[in-house]
Design a protein around this motif. Structure first.
Motif, PDB file in Angstrom:
ATOM      1  N   TYR A  16      18.006 -47.353  32.505  1.00 47.31           N
ATOM      2  CA  TYR A  16      19.052 -46.516  33.053  1.00 47.31           C
ATOM      3  C   TYR A  16      18.752 -46.259  34.526  1.00 47.31           C
ATOM      4  CZ  TYR A  16      19.549 -45.950  28.056  1.00 47.31           C
ATOM      5  OH  TYR A  16      19.687 -46.195  26.713  1.00 47.31           O
ATOM      6  N   PRO A  40       9.033 -46.549  16.777  1.00 48.71           N
ATOM      7  CA  PRO A  40       9.165 -45.094  16.879  1.00 48.71           C
ATOM      8  C   PRO A  40      10.386 -44.677  17.686  1.00 48.71           C
ATOM      9  CG  PRO A  40       7.031 -45.858  17.733  1.00 48.71           C
ATOM     10  CD  PRO A  40       7.830 -47.060  17.416  1.00 48.71           C
ATOM     11  N   ALA A  43      11.496 -45.810  21.466  1.00 48.87           N
ATOM     12  CA  ALA A  43      10.864 -47.109  21.757  1.00 48.87           C
ATOM     13  C   ALA A  43      11.751 -48.016  22.601  1.00 48.87           C
ATOM     14  CB  ALA A  43      10.509 -47.815  20.444  1.00 48.87           C
ATOM     15  N   GLY A  44      13.054 -47.696  22.632  1.00 51.55           N
ATOM     16  CA  GLY A  44      13.972 -48.532  23.407  1.00 51.55           C
ATOM     17  C   GLY A  44      14.866 -49.409  22.536  1.00 51.55           C
TER      18      GLY A  44
HETATM   19  N1  LIG Z   1      21.554 -42.386  28.822  1.00 54.54           N
HETATM   20  C1  LIG Z   1      20.238 -42.323  29.097  1.00 54.54           C
HETATM   21  N2  LIG Z   1      19.799 -42.031  30.346  1.00 54.54           N
HETATM   22  C2  LIG Z   1      18.481 -41.983  30.638  1.00 54.54           C
HETATM   23  N3  LIG Z   1      17.493 -42.233  29.749  1.00 54.54           N
HETATM   24  C3  LIG Z   1      17.863 -42.529  28.493  1.00 54.54           C
HETATM   25  C4  LIG Z   1      19.250 -42.594  28.099  1.00 54.54           C
HETATM   26  N4  LIG Z   1      19.292 -42.926  26.784  1.00 54.54           N
HETATM   27  C5  LIG Z   1      18.022 -43.062  26.383  1.00 54.54           C
HETATM   28  N5  LIG Z   1      17.168 -42.830  27.404  1.00 54.54           N
HETATM   29  C6  LIG Z   1      15.689 -42.915  27.327  1.00 54.54           C
HETATM   30  O1  LIG Z   1      15.322 -44.248  27.016  1.00 54.54           O
HETATM   31  C7  LIG Z   1      14.207 -44.266  26.153  1.00 54.54           C
HETATM   32  C8  LIG Z   1      14.504 -45.113  24.958  1.00 54.54           C
HETATM   33  O2  LIG Z   1      15.577 -44.558  24.253  1.00 54.54           O
HETATM   34  P1  LIG Z   1      16.307 -45.315  23.067  1.00 54.54           P
HETATM   35  O3  LIG Z   1      16.608 -46.697  23.469  1.00 54.54           O
HETATM   36  O4  LIG Z   1      17.444 -44.453  22.660  1.00 54.54           O
HETATM   37  O5  LIG Z   1      15.160 -45.330  21.942  1.00 54.54           O
HETATM   38  P2  LIG Z   1      15.254 -45.606  20.371  1.00 54.54           P
HETATM   39  O6  LIG Z   1      16.635 -46.086  20.075  1.00 54.54           O
HETATM   40  O7  LIG Z   1      14.188 -46.622  20.099  1.00 54.54           O
HETATM   41  O8  LIG Z   1      14.929 -44.300  19.707  1.00 54.54           O
HETATM   42  C9  LIG Z   1      13.890 -42.818  25.816  1.00 54.54           C
HETATM   43  O9  LIG Z   1      12.827 -42.402  26.638  1.00 54.54           O
HETATM   44  C10 LIG Z   1      15.164 -42.085  26.187  1.00 54.54           C
HETATM   45  O10 LIG Z   1      14.895 -40.776  26.609  1.00 54.54           O
END
Ligand SMILES: Nc1ncnc2c1ncn2[C@@H]1O[C@H](COP(=O)(O)OP(=O)(O)O)[C@@H](O)[C@H]1O
Ligand SMILES: [Mg+2]
Length: 239
Positions: A16, A40, A43-44
């Motif tokens: 992002y 976890p 994780a992304g």
């Molecule tokens: N819209 C966003 N803007 C900024 N950071 C984000 C956003 N969505 C998720 N993140 C960050 O990206 C990382 C991975 O998130 P995510 O892909 O949702 O993980 P997962 O789906 O594996 O639980 C986390 O640290 C989260 O805080």
């Protein structure tokens, strides 16, 4: 690109704005497979899906789908290439009926005959949606709404469908039902990649799986092999 792969995401770095979440993440799906991604919270996993379907643009790396480079392609164009996406949170149009929700999914399909055929396939997979086609989606249970969300994605007759946490927040009997439906979808010829918190069940139905951690590939292999792997068990399966 790996031989015979339908989807290949190769060394994806991005996230992002200026913050990279994914670091050289690679994933692939072959036709007919169920591929499960576990790992976890944070994780992304969702970020990887959003990047593949064009909601986020990777900073480096390439995404190839069905023999075409789709890196950075707009989400609606990715969908038109045959790559459907069911986001986390079983999003439906609550005031619209089940049928209207499904028809919305077919907005890129112009021929009526194709819409009818797609609807028949969705109803064959989810008979409850046929029974409830006139019911407002917002009044259905969580599990039924998830079926509406999946059914809507299937209305485009996708070559590949990405499902982000399809069982999240569902009552236990619906969790079981959704996993059964995923297997049924595979038998019906669909190709699936899913992200799941319910890691053991996701690996149990998967041809192949990936473990992501801190935005990187950590483990990968056949679903059954990951299920039996002592490190995967200890770290990710609560065993
Ligand atoms: N819209 C966003 N803007 C900024 N950071 C984000 C956003 N969505 C998720 N993140 C960050 O990206 C990382 C991975 O998130 P995510 O892909 O949702 O993980 P997962 O789906 O594996 O639980 C986390 O640290 C989260 O805080
Ligand atoms: Mg997520």
């Amino acid at each position: 690109m790996k031989d015979g792969a339908l989807l290949t995401a190769e060394k994806i770095t991005g996230g992002y704005g200026k913050i990279d979440i994914l670091h050289d993440v690679s994933l692939s799906v072959r036709p007919g497979e169920i591929v499960s991604i576990i790992g976890p919270n944070g994780a992304g996993k969702s970020t990887a899906f959003k990047t593949i379907v064009g909601l986020l643009r990777p900073r480096t790396g390439t995404i190839n789908f069905n023999g075409e480079d789709i890196t950075g392609l707009r989400p609606d164009l990715v969908l038109r290439r045959g790559l459907a996406y069911v986001p986390q949170g079983r999003i439906v149009f609550p005031q619209m009926t089940v049928l209207e929700n499904l028809e919305m999914g077919a907005y890129i399909v112009t021929e009526t005959a194709r819409v009818t055929a797609a609807l028949e396939r969705v109803y064959a997979l989810f008979p409850v949606l046929a029974e409830r086609r006139k019911q407002k989606a917002g009044t259905m249970s969580g599990g039924e709404q998830q079926m509406v969300a999946i059914g809507r994605a299937l209305m485009t007759v996708p070559k590949l469908i990405l499902l982000d946490e399809p069982s999240l927040g569902l009552a236990p009997k619906f969790v079981t039902l959704i996993f059964e439906k995923l297997v049924e979808m595979k038998r019906a010829g669909y190709t699936l990649m899913l992200v799941e918190q319910n890691a053991a069940r996701a690996l149990a139905i998967a041809d192949r799986g990936y473990v992501l951690e801190l935005g990187r590939n950590r483990f990968e292999g056949p679903g059954q092999r990951l299920l039996a792997d002592p490190d995967v068990k200890r770290l990710y399966l609560g065993g």
